[in-house]
Motif scaffolding. Structure first.
Motif, PDB file in Angstrom:
ATOM      1  N   ALA A  17      25.390  85.132  54.743  1.00 45.10           N
ATOM      2  CA  ALA A  17      26.468  86.025  54.321  1.00 45.10           C
ATOM      3  C   ALA A  17      27.750  85.667  55.062  1.00 45.10           C
ATOM      4  O   ALA A  17      27.762  85.558  56.289  1.00 45.10           O
ATOM      5  CB  ALA A  17      26.090  87.474  54.592  1.00 45.10           C
ATOM      6  N   GLU A  18      28.833  85.500  54.303  1.00 42.00           N
ATOM      7  CA  GLU A  18      30.102  85.120  54.934  1.00 42.00           C
ATOM      8  C   GLU A  18      30.565  86.182  55.920  1.00 42.00           C
ATOM      9  O   GLU A  18      31.163  85.859  56.950  1.00 42.00           O
ATOM     10  CB  GLU A  18      31.164  84.896  53.847  1.00 42.00           C
ATOM     11  CG  GLU A  18      32.475  84.393  54.421  1.00 42.00           C
ATOM     12  CD  GLU A  18      33.438  83.896  53.352  1.00 42.00           C
ATOM     13  OE1 GLU A  18      34.648  83.811  53.663  1.00 42.00           O
ATOM     14  OE2 GLU A  18      32.987  83.589  52.234  1.00 42.00           O
ATOM     15  N   GLU A 100      30.121  75.304  50.686  1.00 45.26           N
ATOM     16  CA  GLU A 100      30.369  75.952  49.398  1.00 45.26           C
ATOM     17  C   GLU A 100      30.378  77.465  49.623  1.00 45.26           C
ATOM     18  O   GLU A 100      29.457  78.015  50.234  1.00 45.26           O
ATOM     19  CB  GLU A 100      29.261  75.565  48.411  1.00 45.26           C
ATOM     20  CG  GLU A 100      29.410  76.148  47.037  1.00 45.26           C
ATOM     21  CD  GLU A 100      28.257  75.717  46.135  1.00 45.26           C
ATOM     22  OE1 GLU A 100      28.375  74.638  45.526  1.00 45.26           O
ATOM     23  OE2 GLU A 100      27.246  76.436  46.080  1.00 45.26           O
ATOM     24  N   ARG A 101      31.425  78.134  49.154  1.00 47.52           N
ATOM     25  CA  ARG A 101      31.551  79.585  49.313  1.00 47.52           C
ATOM     26  C   ARG A 101      31.558  80.219  47.921  1.00 47.52           C
ATOM     27  O   ARG A 101      32.388  79.889  47.075  1.00 47.52           O
ATOM     28  CB  ARG A 101      32.838  79.932  50.050  1.00 47.52           C
ATOM     29  CG  ARG A 101      32.936  79.289  51.401  1.00 47.52           C
ATOM     30  CD  ARG A 101      34.355  79.269  51.952  1.00 47.52           C
ATOM     31  NE  ARG A 101      34.757  80.518  52.561  1.00 47.52           N
ATOM     32  CZ  ARG A 101      35.868  80.644  53.298  1.00 47.52           C
ATOM     33  NH1 ARG A 101      36.660  79.605  53.506  1.00 47.52           N
ATOM     34  NH2 ARG A 101      36.184  81.807  53.819  1.00 47.52           N
ATOM     35  N   ALA A 102      30.619  81.142  47.697  1.00 48.80           N
ATOM     36  CA  ALA A 102      30.550  81.814  46.391  1.00 48.80           C
ATOM     37  C   ALA A 102      29.750  83.102  46.524  1.00 48.80           C
ATOM     38  O   ALA A 102      28.724  83.137  47.208  1.00 48.80           O
ATOM     39  CB  ALA A 102      29.894  80.904  45.347  1.00 48.80           C
ATOM     40  N   ASN A 103      30.230  84.169  45.882  1.00 47.74           N
ATOM     41  CA  ASN A 103      29.509  85.444  45.827  1.00 47.74           C
ATOM     42  C   ASN A 103      29.148  85.974  47.211  1.00 47.74           C
ATOM     43  O   ASN A 103      28.072  86.529  47.420  1.00 47.74           O
ATOM     44  CB  ASN A 103      28.244  85.308  44.973  1.00 47.74           C
ATOM     45  CG  ASN A 103      28.552  84.847  43.559  1.00 47.74           C
ATOM     46  OD1 ASN A 103      29.522  85.304  42.951  1.00 47.74           O
ATOM     47  ND2 ASN A 103      27.729  83.935  43.038  1.00 47.74           N
ATOM     48  N   GLY A 104      30.075  85.797  48.163  1.00 44.74           N
ATOM     49  CA  GLY A 104      29.853  86.312  49.511  1.00 44.74           C
ATOM     50  C   GLY A 104      28.911  85.496  50.354  1.00 44.74           C
ATOM     51  O   GLY A 104      28.578  85.906  51.463  1.00 44.74           O
ATOM     52  N   LEU A 105      28.448  84.364  49.829  1.00 43.04           N
ATOM     53  CA  LEU A 105      27.540  83.504  50.584  1.00 43.04           C
ATOM     54  C   LEU A 105      28.232  82.210  50.983  1.00 43.04           C
ATOM     55  O   LEU A 105      29.113  81.700  50.286  1.00 43.04           O
ATOM     56  CB  LEU A 105      26.299  83.168  49.763  1.00 43.04           C
ATOM     57  CG  LEU A 105      25.235  84.254  49.598  1.00 43.04           C
ATOM     58  CD1 LEU A 105      24.096  83.719  48.738  1.00 43.04           C
ATOM     59  CD2 LEU A 105      24.714  84.733  50.952  1.00 43.04           C
ATOM     60  N   ARG A 107      27.136  78.362  51.834  1.00 42.36           N
ATOM     61  CA  ARG A 107      26.048  77.380  51.792  1.00 42.36           C
ATOM     62  C   ARG A 107      26.573  76.041  52.298  1.00 42.36           C
ATOM     63  O   ARG A 107      27.717  75.668  52.019  1.00 42.36           O
ATOM     64  CB  ARG A 107      25.507  77.219  50.372  1.00 42.36           C
ATOM     65  CG  ARG A 107      24.837  78.457  49.800  1.00 42.36           C
ATOM     66  CD  ARG A 107      24.274  78.164  48.412  1.00 42.36           C
ATOM     67  NE  ARG A 107      23.553  79.316  47.868  1.00 42.36           N
ATOM     68  CZ  ARG A 107      24.116  80.247  47.103  1.00 42.36           C
ATOM     69  NH1 ARG A 107      25.417  80.157  46.797  1.00 42.36           N
ATOM     70  NH2 ARG A 107      23.403  81.256  46.645  1.00 42.36           N
TER      71      ARG A 107
END
Length: 512
Positions: A17-18, A100-105, A107
């Motif tokens: 989680a970011e 990679e940042r997407a949907n609060g995650l 990776r």
């Protein structure tokens, strides 16, 4: 050079989680079998290998400083943005990874392909005005300078002249793991042999320089050979002080400075043999620890009442003594060696110690003869300015011989530390290329004895008080060496982050 680390923390391919990565924080997880560190600065996220390329230190336990991370073990420093090794003792970069940042995650995906460093062009017959850089000395400072010159894109003729018979190697290991038998042979060279050919570095081993001709910009070599330069780095290092007593030149009396010295000691230090170590400072005690790990019977002879007390104070001295005694080392303190015979050592109080090997670790002297003969300014070392340039324009000095103006203490220092020498070599290289960067790095060294590592940042030749936090016996302590209300040095055991914080404070002119 560290052991392979098992994956820890979250699987970064699955993601984290970011919101769990706060500004100024680090998180260590894994991508497959590789440990990866994520760091946040403002809205930017960075991902790099989590293991230091020096000895495998855990970068996640280190310290973020700007867009860099510093290793808690030996204070190497890496760029979060490029992975470059910005400060010795690490010389190789770490990998960067794509995030990679997407949907609060967040990776971590694949490694970012690094651009190949610029290859040094094959030297050609160059006009007399072309830059020709010569480095005199193949130790820590000399190698670090050569490596940095090529890393910074210098493509002109580059020659390293070394009196040593071996290509540049990891000297700290000679009294530590390599001497103890726990470091493999491949750890010792700083770079493989092909490095020098690939980077067009003319490495001249076993070569003695007879004179430096400042006016003619030439080094004089045996056989009337001359080596021309436009810029010169003098990094001749230091030589061990010999044992000046009857029998001090017998074959079993050895010093520990070169790779050849270390191998000669290993050949003689058989299991069950008796070894006398002369000197209870860093080289002597590291050798004592390493040889006792080879199951030799070790005796240490020194004139002081406690080992290492002059540098680390009485509390640390008592701890070091008890540490060695717990491993069977016998101390003969407040005594000196009076004479050496083929199978024994006689002490100043009449004690006789039977011994097959004597290892002398009573200090070193800077190799100043060439610089002095060349007419350079000398005062207990080669005097340099804040850019490490000597009294002769275009001639620089670094390492054990250089006496430079230290910005934190306000004093001129000459320090015989491996990391200092490497960092000065790197700074001198950049300044030979016209960068005009002041050398402001804070001195740092470490000593490893058995399973204990003592870190020391700063420099305190004298102090009026020592502030102690913790207990050396518990292997958890910080000692602050203070004079006139300021801390000039900090020694720690297993407090890597605290040591790094002290380093940063001194860099900023603050008393830690």
């Amino acid at each position: 050079m560290g052991e392979t680390q098992q994956p820890v923390g979250p699987d970064l391919q699955v993601g984290v989680a970011e919101q769990d990565i706060a500004d100024g924080s680090m998180l260590v997880g894994h991508v497959g079998q590789t440990l990866v560190l994520i760091a946040r600065r403002g809205q930017e996220l960075f991902a790099i290998d989590a293991t230091c390329t020096h000895y495998g230190g855990p970068l996640g336990e280190g310290l973020l400083v700007g867009e860099t991370v510093r290793c808690p073990w030996h204070h190497a420093c890496f760029s979060l943005r490029s992975g470059e090794a910005l400060r010795a003792p690490a010389l190789a970069p770490v990998h960067c990874w794509r995030i990679e940042r997407a949907n609060g995650l967040v990776r971590v995906r694949e490694k970012v392909e690094k651009k190949s460093p610029p290859q040094a062009a094959t030297p050609r017959a160059a006009p007399e005005t072309a830059e020709r850089i010569v480095i005199l000395g193949g130790g820590a400072a000399g190698f670090a300078a050569a490596e940095m010159l090529r890393r910074e894109g210098f493509s002109g003729p580059l020659t390293v002249v070394s009196a040593d018979q071996s290509a540049p190697y990891d000297r700290p290991n000679l009294s530590k793991d390599y001497l103890a038998g726990s470091a493999p042979e491949e750890w010792i060279p700083l770079r493989p042999p092909e490095f020098y050919a690939q980077n067009n570095i003319d490495l001249r081993l076993g070569t003695e320089v007879t004179a430096i001709d400042i006016e003619e910009h030439r080094l004089r070599l045996p056989g009337n050979e001359a080596l021309a330069y436009t810029k010169l780095l003098i990094a001749t290092g230091a030589e061990p002080v010999r044992l000046e007593v009857p029998g001090g030149n017998l074959p079993q009396v050895r010093t520990l400075r070169s790779l050849a010295d270390c191998r000669a000691i290993i050949d003689r230090a058989k299991e069950g043999s008796r070894v006398v170590i002369v000197g209870a400072s860093f080289i002597g005690l590291e050798a004592a620890a390493s040889l006792s790990q080879r199951r030799a019977e070790v005796h240490v002879v020194a004139p002081e009442p406690r080992p290492m007390e002059r540098v680390l104070g009485p509390a640390m001295g008592e701890f070091v003594r008890s540490l060695h005694e717990s491993h069977g080392v016998v101390f003969h303190l407040e005594r000196t060696v009076a004479a050496v015979e083929p199978q024994c050592v006689h002490l100043s109080d009449g004690t006789r110690i039977d011994a097959e090997l004597v290892v002398v670790g009573i200090g070193v002297r800077p190799r100043l003869a060439l610089a002095e003969k060349a007419g350079l300014a000398i005062d207990r070392g080669v005097l340099v300015d804040e850019y490490l340039e000597t009294s002769a324009p275009g001639v620089f000095a670094a390492g054990d011989i250089a006496r430079w103006p230290d910005s934190y203490s306000g004093e001129r220092l000459r320090i015989e530390h491996w990391v200092v020498a490497e960092r000065q070599g790197q700074a001198a290289a950049r300044n030979m290329l016209g960068r005009r960067e002041r050398f402001t790095k804070v001195p740092f060294f470490w000593t490893q004895q058995y399973d204990v590592s003592i870190d020391y940042v700063g420099h305190a030749a004298a102090w009026d008080s020592i502030e102690q936090d913790g207990d050396p016996g518990a292997r958890d302590v910080a000692l602050r060496f203070r004079r006139g209300g300021r801390t000039f040095a900090v020694a720690t055991i297993f407090r890597g982050r605290e040591s790094l914080l002290a380093e940063v404070a001194m860099e900023q002119g603050r008393s830690p």
